[in-house]
Design a protein around this motif. Structure first.
Motif, PDB file in Angstrom:
ATOM      1  N   ILE A 112      75.690 112.742   2.248  1.00 33.80           N
ATOM      2  CA  ILE A 112      75.769 111.410   1.649  1.00 33.80           C
ATOM      3  C   ILE A 112      76.383 110.461   2.661  1.00 33.80           C
ATOM      4  CG2 ILE A 112      76.796 109.993  -0.164  1.00 33.80           C
ATOM      5  CD1 ILE A 112      76.665 112.320  -2.042  1.00 33.80           C
ATOM      6  N   SER A 113      75.660 109.413   3.011  1.00 32.26           N
ATOM      7  CA  SER A 113      76.155 108.459   3.986  1.00 32.26           C
ATOM      8  C   SER A 113      77.247 107.585   3.393  1.00 32.26           C
ATOM      9  CB  SER A 113      75.019 107.561   4.495  1.00 32.26           C
ATOM     10  OG  SER A 113      75.547 106.519   5.302  1.00 32.26           O
ATOM     11  N   ILE A 114      78.287 107.371   4.177  1.00 33.51           N
ATOM     12  CA  ILE A 114      79.352 106.449   3.793  1.00 33.51           C
ATOM     13  C   ILE A 114      79.184 105.117   4.531  1.00 33.51           C
ATOM     14  CG2 ILE A 114      81.044 108.199   3.138  1.00 33.51           C
ATOM     15  CD1 ILE A 114      82.167 107.955   6.016  1.00 33.51           C
ATOM     16  N   ASP A 115      78.022 104.942   5.148  1.00 36.92           N
ATOM     17  CA  ASP A 115      77.724 103.736   5.923  1.00 36.92           C
ATOM     18  C   ASP A 115      76.380 103.164   5.476  1.00 36.92           C
ATOM     19  OD1 ASP A 115      77.833 101.740   7.854  1.00 36.92           O
ATOM     20  OD2 ASP A 115      77.101 103.048   9.467  1.00 36.92           O
ATOM     21  N   PRO A 116      76.270 102.758   4.207  1.00 34.95           N
ATOM     22  CA  PRO A 116      74.967 102.345   3.679  1.00 34.95           C
ATOM     23  C   PRO A 116      74.387 101.096   4.337  1.00 34.95           C
ATOM     24  CG  PRO A 116      76.713 101.769   2.132  1.00 34.95           C
ATOM     25  CD  PRO A 116      77.340 102.632   3.192  1.00 34.95           C
ATOM     26  N   ASN A 117      75.223 100.298   4.978  1.00 32.03           N
ATOM     27  CA  ASN A 117      74.713  99.094   5.625  1.00 32.03           C
ATOM     28  C   ASN A 117      73.783  99.411   6.793  1.00 32.03           C
ATOM     29  OD1 ASN A 117      76.140  97.338   3.924  1.00 32.03           O
ATOM     30  ND2 ASN A 117      77.969  97.446   5.190  1.00 32.03           N
ATOM     31  N   ARG A 118      74.049 100.511   7.498  1.00 35.57           N
ATOM     32  CA  ARG A 118      73.187 100.902   8.618  1.00 35.57           C
ATOM     33  C   ARG A 118      72.297 102.089   8.280  1.00 35.57           C
ATOM     34  NH1 ARG A 118      77.550 101.244  13.486  1.00 35.57           N
ATOM     35  NH2 ARG A 118      78.559 102.517  11.893  1.00 35.57           N
ATOM     36  N   ASP A 119      72.761 102.959   7.391  1.00 37.54           N
ATOM     37  CA  ASP A 119      72.020 104.189   7.102  1.00 37.54           C
ATOM     38  C   ASP A 119      70.993 103.962   6.001  1.00 37.54           C
ATOM     39  OD1 ASP A 119      73.270 105.607   9.063  1.00 37.54           O
ATOM     40  OD2 ASP A 119      74.727 106.564   7.754  1.00 37.54           O
ATOM     41  N   THR A 120      69.814 103.524   6.404  1.00 43.50           N
ATOM     42  CA  THR A 120      68.706 103.385   5.472  1.00 43.50           C
ATOM     43  C   THR A 120      68.170 104.769   5.133  1.00 43.50           C
ATOM     44  OG1 THR A 120      67.069 103.266   7.256  1.00 43.50           O
ATOM     45  CG2 THR A 120      68.095 101.189   6.546  1.00 43.50           C
ATOM     46  N   VAL A 121      67.249 104.836   4.179  1.00 45.61           N
ATOM     47  CA  VAL A 121      66.668 106.136   3.826  1.00 45.61           C
ATOM     48  C   VAL A 121      65.951 106.753   5.018  1.00 45.61           C
ATOM     49  CG1 VAL A 121      66.507 105.695   1.341  1.00 45.61           C
ATOM     50  CG2 VAL A 121      64.655 104.943   2.840  1.00 45.61           C
ATOM     51  N   GLU A 122      65.293 105.920   5.828  1.00 47.20           N
ATOM     52  CA  GLU A 122      64.584 106.442   6.996  1.00 47.20           C
ATOM     53  C   GLU A 122      65.556 107.020   8.020  1.00 47.20           C
ATOM     54  OE1 GLU A 122      62.184 103.314   5.013  1.00 47.20           O
ATOM     55  OE2 GLU A 122      64.218 103.338   5.839  1.00 47.20           O
ATOM     56  N   VAL A 123      66.651 106.322   8.245  1.00 47.42           N
ATOM     57  CA  VAL A 123      67.645 106.786   9.216  1.00 47.42           C
ATOM     58  C   VAL A 123      68.289 108.087   8.742  1.00 47.42           C
ATOM     59  CG1 VAL A 123      69.884 106.240  10.251  1.00 47.42           C
ATOM     60  CG2 VAL A 123      68.104 104.488  10.140  1.00 47.42           C
ATOM     61  N   VAL A 124      68.634 108.155   7.467  1.00 49.07           N
ATOM     62  CA  VAL A 124      69.265 109.354   6.920  1.00 49.07           C
ATOM     63  C   VAL A 124      68.307 110.541   6.970  1.00 49.07           C
ATOM     64  CG1 VAL A 124      70.135 110.388   4.797  1.00 49.07           C
ATOM     65  CG2 VAL A 124      70.942 108.143   5.488  1.00 49.07           C
ATOM     66  N   ALA A 125      67.039 110.309   6.656  1.00 45.01           N
ATOM     67  CA  ALA A 125      66.049 111.390   6.688  1.00 45.01           C
ATOM     68  C   ALA A 125      65.892 111.943   8.102  1.00 45.01           C
ATOM     69  CB  ALA A 125      64.713 110.891   6.156  1.00 45.01           C
ATOM     70  N   GLU A 126      65.840 111.052   9.071  1.00 40.46           N
ATOM     71  CA  GLU A 126      65.709 111.491  10.462  1.00 40.46           C
ATOM     72  C   GLU A 126      66.940 112.281  10.909  1.00 40.46           C
ATOM     73  OE1 GLU A 126      64.885 109.570  14.918  1.00 40.46           O
ATOM     74  OE2 GLU A 126      65.008 108.285  13.142  1.00 40.46           O
ATOM     75  N   PHE A 127      68.106 111.842  10.486  1.00 45.80           N
ATOM     76  CA  PHE A 127      69.347 112.515  10.857  1.00 45.80           C
ATOM     77  C   PHE A 127      69.422 113.922  10.279  1.00 45.80           C
ATOM     78  CE2 PHE A 127      73.851 113.462  10.009  1.00 45.80           C
ATOM     79  CZ  PHE A 127      74.406 113.299  11.262  1.00 45.80           C
ATOM     80  N   THR A 128      69.171 114.073   9.001  1.00 42.06           N
ATOM     81  CA  THR A 128      69.292 115.390   8.375  1.00 42.06           C
ATOM     82  C   THR A 128      68.240 116.368   8.891  1.00 42.06           C
ATOM     83  OG1 THR A 128      67.981 114.600   6.490  1.00 42.06           O
ATOM     84  CG2 THR A 128      70.383 114.506   6.282  1.00 42.06           C
ATOM     85  N   ASP A 129      67.070 115.859   9.250  1.00 39.26           N
ATOM     86  CA  ASP A 129      66.015 116.736   9.762  1.00 39.26           C
ATOM     87  C   ASP A 129      66.395 117.366  11.099  1.00 39.26           C
ATOM     88  OD1 ASP A 129      64.429 116.290   7.579  1.00 39.26           O
ATOM     89  OD2 ASP A 129      63.077 114.872   8.568  1.00 39.26           O
ATOM     90  N   LEU A 130      67.374 116.789  11.780  1.00 34.38           N
ATOM     91  CA  LEU A 130      67.832 117.362  13.047  1.00 34.38           C
ATOM     92  C   LEU A 130      68.527 118.703  12.846  1.00 34.38           C
ATOM     93  CD1 LEU A 130      69.390 114.188  14.737  1.00 34.38           C
ATOM     94  CD2 LEU A 130      67.240 115.302  15.364  1.00 34.38           C
ATOM     95  N   PHE A 131      69.064 118.927  11.662  1.00 36.26           N
ATOM     96  CA  PHE A 131      69.913 120.089  11.437  1.00 36.26           C
ATOM     97  C   PHE A 131      69.240 121.181  10.613  1.00 36.26           C
ATOM     98  CE2 PHE A 131      72.528 116.243  11.793  1.00 36.26           C
ATOM     99  CZ  PHE A 131      73.179 116.547  12.980  1.00 36.26           C
ATOM    100  N   HIS A 132      68.503 120.784   9.597  1.00 39.88           N
ATOM    101  CA  HIS A 132      67.816 121.763   8.742  1.00 39.88           C
ATOM    102  C   HIS A 132      66.701 121.041   7.996  1.00 39.88           C
ATOM    103  CE1 HIS A 132      67.029 124.880   5.771  1.00 39.88           C
ATOM    104  NE2 HIS A 132      67.894 125.694   6.378  1.00 39.88           N
TER     105      HIS A 132
END
Length: 209
Positions: A112-132
């Motif tokens: 869960i992002s604590i930085d919603p101003n920068r972490d859009t759904v696209e950014v969060v999806a790309e980030f989590t896909d890096l790990f699993h």
């Protein structure tokens, strides 16, 4: 970024962690049905952590906590611009998930992002896909994120006044095990290894059967 700046951030993060630690004690409660699985306990009992909230899943769909925790979940609050702590913790959590899956457990990890101003759904999806592939990312409005954070007694503070674009966020770094039927079960500290997390998570799952 200078070494001094990194040191300042580290001190703030430690201070924030110590403040949040006031909620936690190291001795399991004697009447806890999962006492054999715990390495720690929560002041006020496990029911003091967790609660209703809603956030936006990485596919853009708004979901409730009940829709998220449909299986044992290792939950982490962080942000994608985090220079070191969040990536390391997310990889550790993903490694714990892989160990559990190798043992036949059906689990998931959530971010869960604590930085919603920068972490859009696209950014969060790309980030989590890096790990699993099955790590699920969430963001939401500032109000939604605040509610979720308060439910799990986490801390965060964005330093947007220092740099409105490339700011950092102080935050607590616990990971949480949440069970689908009983809710919050356990928390993990940064020093806990993937193997330790997997072993303790498996204990909770087995005890809940």
């Amino acid at each position: 970024m200078s070494t001094r700046t990194f040191a300042s951030i580290a001190i703030l993060a430690v201070a924030a962690g110590l403040g949040i630690s006031a909620w936690f004690a190291m001795k399991p409660a004697s009447d806890d049905p999962f006492a054999q699985c715990r390495a720690s306990a929560v002041s006020g009992g496990a029911g003091a952590i967790g609660g209703p909230f809603e956030v936006v899943r990485e596919d853009g769909v708004t979901v409730t906590d009940a829709e998220i925790f449909t299986k044992p979940t290792i939950l982490y609050f962080g942000y994608t611009f985090c220079p070191d702590v969040c990536p390391l913790d997310s990889m550790r959590n993903a490694d714990a998930q892989r160990l559990l899956e190798e043992r036949g457990y059906d689990v998931q990890t959530a971010f869960i992002s604590i930085d919603p101003n920068r972490d859009t759904v696209e950014v969060v999806a790309e980030f989590t896909d890096l790990f699993h592939d099955n790590m699920i990312g969430f963001t939401g409005s500032p109000e939604q994120i605040s509610t979720a954070s308060k439910a799990f007694k986490t801390y965060f503070k964005a330093h947007t006044d220092e740099d409105p674009e490339y700011y950092l966020v102080d935050h607590s770094t616990f990971s949480y095990l949440v069970m689908p039927d009983t809710g919050f079960a356990e928390f993990f500290r940064r020093e806990d290894s993937p193997e330790t997390m997997a072993e303790r998570t498996a204990c909770f799952i087995d005890a809940a059967k």
